[in-house]
Design an enzyme around this catalytic site. Structure first.
Site: not given
Length: 136
Positions: A31-32, A88, A95, A101, A103
């Site tokens: 994740d960025i 989410n 979301q 997706h 996490h």
């Protein structure tokens, strides 16, 4: 695939990412905006807005990939004591990207942040540093 979707663009390599796992069905990358070191996203290689709209085959593959990625992070990152697995669905649940997706949040200490908390105690200075550690 959806040409407007950020995650579809990542899967297609139109946007760079720090990939740590991939198979025929899923793509996993750092994740960025990490909450913890090693914060990883796992996405199916089919565009579906959320979990309930994702084909069952891809849900199973995401679940299997979560296990593989968690084991990799546990092995490669020093001090991982547990994980949060978070998804989410819809804007009301925070979301942001409307491509299903999951996490994976490695936990290093009890009081670490959760998904939308800010964690300023990251051990690694950059995503490249984390990526390099995982890639060893």
């Amino acid at each position: 695939m959806n040409n407007e979707c950020l995650f579809c663009k990542i899967i297609n390599q139109d946007i760079p990412s720090h990939k740590i796992y991939e198979n025929e069905y899923v793509y996993a990358f750092l994740d960025i905006f990490p909450v913890t070191d090693g914060h990883t996203l796992i996405i199916p290689k089919v565009h579906a807005e959320n979990l309930t709209k994702t084909p069952d085959l891809y849900l199973v593959e995401v679940a299997k990939a979560k296990k593989v990625v968690a084991e990799l992070l546990q092995e490669k990152l020093d001090g991982v004591k547990g994980f949060n697995y978070v998804s989410n669905q819809e804007a009301i649940a925070k979301q942001v990207v409307f491509h299903y997706h999951e996490h994976i949040l490695p936990k290093f200490k009890v009081d670490e942040g959760f998904l939308h908390d800010k964690n300023v105690n990251l051990k690694y200075a950059t995503l490249e540093d984390v990526f390099n550690e995982i890639s060893k």
